[in-house]
Design a protein around this motif. Structure first.
Motif, PDB file in Angstrom:
ATOM      1  N   UNK A  57       0.827  -1.203   0.000  1.00 48.30           N
ATOM      2  CA  UNK A  57       0.000   0.000   0.000  1.00 48.30           C
ATOM      3  C   UNK A  57       0.864   1.257   0.000  1.00 48.30           C
ATOM      4  N   UNK A  58       2.084   1.111   0.496  1.00 51.59           N
ATOM      5  CA  UNK A  58       2.987   2.266   0.562  1.00 51.59           C
ATOM      6  C   UNK A  58       3.668   2.532  -0.767  1.00 51.59           C
ATOM      7  N   UNK A  59       3.960   1.460  -1.499  1.00 51.34           N
ATOM      8  CA  UNK A  59       4.690   1.615  -2.784  1.00 51.34           C
ATOM      9  C   UNK A  59       3.955   0.844  -3.858  1.00 51.34           C
ATOM     10  N   UNK A  60       3.107   1.472  -4.640  1.00 51.63           N
ATOM     11  CA  UNK A  60       2.378   0.805  -5.725  1.00 51.63           C
ATOM     12  C   UNK A  60       3.338   0.101  -6.681  1.00 51.63           C
ATOM     13  N   UNK A  61       2.953  -1.096  -7.117  1.00 53.84           N
ATOM     14  CA  UNK A  61       3.796  -1.853  -8.035  1.00 53.84           C
ATOM     15  C   UNK A  61       4.759  -2.779  -7.304  1.00 53.84           C
ATOM     16  N   UNK A  62       4.834  -2.646  -5.988  1.00 54.49           N
ATOM     17  CA  UNK A  62       5.728  -3.499  -5.204  1.00 54.49           C
ATOM     18  C   UNK A  62       4.890  -4.591  -4.528  1.00 54.49           C
ATOM     19  N   UNK A  63       5.422  -5.806  -4.560  1.00 55.21           N
ATOM     20  CA  UNK A  63       4.699  -6.955  -4.005  1.00 55.21           C
ATOM     21  C   UNK A  63       5.402  -7.450  -2.750  1.00 55.21           C
ATOM     22  N   UNK A  64       4.588  -7.865  -1.769  1.00 53.77           N
ATOM     23  CA  UNK A  64       5.118  -8.328  -0.485  1.00 53.77           C
ATOM     24  C   UNK A  64       4.647  -9.765  -0.237  1.00 53.77           C
ATOM     25  N   UNK A  65       5.539 -10.607   0.256  1.00 52.49           N
ATOM     26  CA  UNK A  65       5.179 -12.000   0.556  1.00 52.49           C
ATOM     27  C   UNK A  65       4.448 -12.099   1.885  1.00 52.49           C
ATOM     28  N   UNK A  66       3.379 -12.889   1.929  1.00 44.44           N
ATOM     29  CA  UNK A  66       2.698 -13.162   3.196  1.00 44.44           C
ATOM     30  C   UNK A  66       3.541 -14.159   3.987  1.00 44.44           C
ATOM     31  N   UNK A  67       3.559 -14.076   5.312  1.00 38.72           N
ATOM     32  CA  UNK A  67       4.352 -15.006   6.130  1.00 38.72           C
ATOM     33  C   UNK A  67       3.960 -16.449   5.838  1.00 38.72           C
ATOM     34  N   UNK A  68       4.899 -17.309   5.459  1.00 39.39           N
ATOM     35  CA  UNK A  68       4.572 -18.703   5.098  1.00 39.39           C
ATOM     36  C   UNK A  68       3.857 -19.465   6.200  1.00 39.39           C
ATOM     37  N   UNK A  69       4.294 -19.269   7.458  1.00 37.71           N
ATOM     38  CA  UNK A  69       3.683 -20.016   8.548  1.00 37.71           C
ATOM     39  C   UNK A  69       2.190 -19.769   8.661  1.00 37.71           C
ATOM     40  N   UNK A  70       1.782 -18.531   8.443  1.00 37.13           N
ATOM     41  CA  UNK A  70       0.372 -18.159   8.552  1.00 37.13           C
ATOM     42  C   UNK A  70      -0.380 -18.495   7.269  1.00 37.13           C
ATOM     43  N   UNK A  71       0.156 -18.014   6.139  1.00 40.03           N
ATOM     44  CA  UNK A  71      -0.550 -18.158   4.864  1.00 40.03           C
ATOM     45  C   UNK A  71      -0.667 -19.624   4.435  1.00 40.03           C
ATOM     46  N   UNK A  72       0.460 -20.344   4.486  1.00 38.87           N
ATOM     47  CA  UNK A  72       0.431 -21.755   4.081  1.00 38.87           C
ATOM     48  C   UNK A  72      -0.370 -22.591   5.068  1.00 38.87           C
ATOM     49  N   UNK A  73      -0.269 -22.248   6.350  1.00 35.08           N
ATOM     50  CA  UNK A  73      -1.041 -22.977   7.351  1.00 35.08           C
ATOM     51  C   UNK A  73      -2.530 -22.884   7.097  1.00 35.08           C
ATOM     52  N   UNK A  74      -2.992 -21.704   6.702  1.00 33.13           N
ATOM     53  CA  UNK A  74      -4.415 -21.521   6.410  1.00 33.13           C
ATOM     54  C   UNK A  74      -4.839 -22.337   5.195  1.00 33.13           C
ATOM     55  N   UNK A  75      -3.980 -22.344   4.172  1.00 35.36           N
ATOM     56  CA  UNK A  75      -4.305 -23.123   2.974  1.00 35.36           C
ATOM     57  C   UNK A  75      -4.342 -24.612   3.269  1.00 35.36           C
ATOM     58  N   UNK A  76      -3.382 -25.078   4.075  1.00 35.17           N
ATOM     59  CA  UNK A  76      -3.340 -26.500   4.416  1.00 35.17           C
ATOM     60  C   UNK A  76      -4.571 -26.894   5.226  1.00 35.17           C
TER      61      UNK A  76
END
Length: 330
Positions: A57-76
């Motif tokens: 949100x601070x820098x348009x065009x820049x992508x940030x990775x979601x924390x694997x422990x949280x994001x992947x855990x939710x998907x699993x």
């Protein structure tokens, strides 16, 4: 590695690269991945849908990775829930199928599978569904599935499903035969050899069987047989061939070899005395052998004939002509 949660190779690579740097512009990430920017952006959009990446949100065009422990855990967790729902649906469907097929029509007891691809697919599918034992008769000149060429076999065997296979002796002389039999023996599969099997056959858990209907030169067609009197007959056919076939063992050179073709003189003497009513100890004393030697030889004969009781061993001894109706005089 992350294909189980719906990512393809490009998307997984993009996420790994983004995790490594924390955040990146599309152009930088495309350079890291050696991909065109449009492909990289599409991968990032897909990651965004999975909750694995987000635009800064601070820098348009820049992508940030979601924390694997949280994001992947939710998907699993979501995947586990979906699998549980699928398992429940499978159980309900199986119960419904059993209820509907409690007294199936004759045409429901068999399936006709036509075409080499369809036959091969059904052959593998039948084995992949096994949970206990697969029994097979393998011809030297198969139609749709070449010899013991069976990519499902190794997968099934590693799940603890036992295999009993009878092959025609002709298979041992084929280029691929020795290699495949050696691999089967190394997986602790039970293999036997006979001059000729009556038909190619595979039986899974004594619940399903598959047998060819056509020979070479015609379009491959097979019959899939469900639980019925016909299936019991096919199982009986396999057991009859299994009893007559000779076990295979691994020679010192690593080449499968047939086990001894029959009992030796001492084995015959032991059989004759046992059938005359003597105990193991009496036989050992009569023949001046150790008790364990007698018991070991009897066990070897039972393995050779593929039986589980001494009563069956006696019957096979008579059927094979190993002993006469009266014990030989010493």
């Amino acid at each position: 590695m992350l294909g189980a949660i719906g990512l393809d190779e490009i998307q997984e690579s993009a996420y790994r690269a983004l995790v490594a740097v924390g955040a990146a512009e599309v152009s930088d990430l495309a350079h890291r991945l050696v991909l065109p920017e449009p492909d990289t952006e599409r991968a990032l959009r897909r990651l965004e849908q999975h909750g694995l990446a987000a635009q800064s949100s601070a820098r348009p065009g820049r992508w940030v990775a979601a924390p694997p422990g949280v994001a992947l855990g939710a998907l699993l967790t979501q995947q586990r829930h979906q699998l549980e729902q699928a398992e429940l649906a499978a159980v309900l469907l199986a119960e419904e199928y059993r209820a509907e097929s409690a007294e199936p029509d004759v045409h429901d007891l068999v399936e006709v599978v036509t075409g080499a691809s369809a036959v091969s697919h059904r052959f593998h599918q039948l084995q992949l569904g096994a949970t206990d034992e697969v029994c097979a008769l393998v011809t030297g000149r198969p139609v749709a599935v070449s010899g013991m060429e069976n990519e499902a076999e190794e997968q099934v065997a590693t799940r603890g499903v036992s295999y009993r296979v009878v092959v025609e002796r002709e298979l041992l002389s084929m280029p691929h035969g020795i290699t495949e039999l050696s691999a089967a023996l190394s997986r602790n599969e039970q293999c036997r050899v006979i001059d000729r099997v009556p038909t190619k056959l595979v039986i899974a858990d004594r619940a399903l069987a598959m047998v060819p209907l056509t020979g070479r030169g015609a379009e491959p067609t097979s019959l899939v047989v469900h639980s019925s009197g016909l299936l019991e007959s096919l199982a009986g056919l396999f057991e009859a061939v299994w009893r007559e076939a000779m076990p295979l063992r691994m020679s010192e050179s690593g080449i499968p070899a047939e086990a001894d073709t029959g009992p030796d003189v001492t084995d015959l003497e032991i059989l004759s005395l046992l059938l005359a009513g003597l105990t193991d100890a009496s036989v050992a004393k009569q023949l001046e052998l150790g008790l364990r030697t007698v018991q070991r030889r009897v066990k070897g004969l039972m393995e050779l004939t593929g039986v589980s009781t001494r009563l069956q061993l006696g019957w096979h001894a008579y059927e094979r002509g190993w002993v006469a109706r009266t014990p030989k005089e010493r």
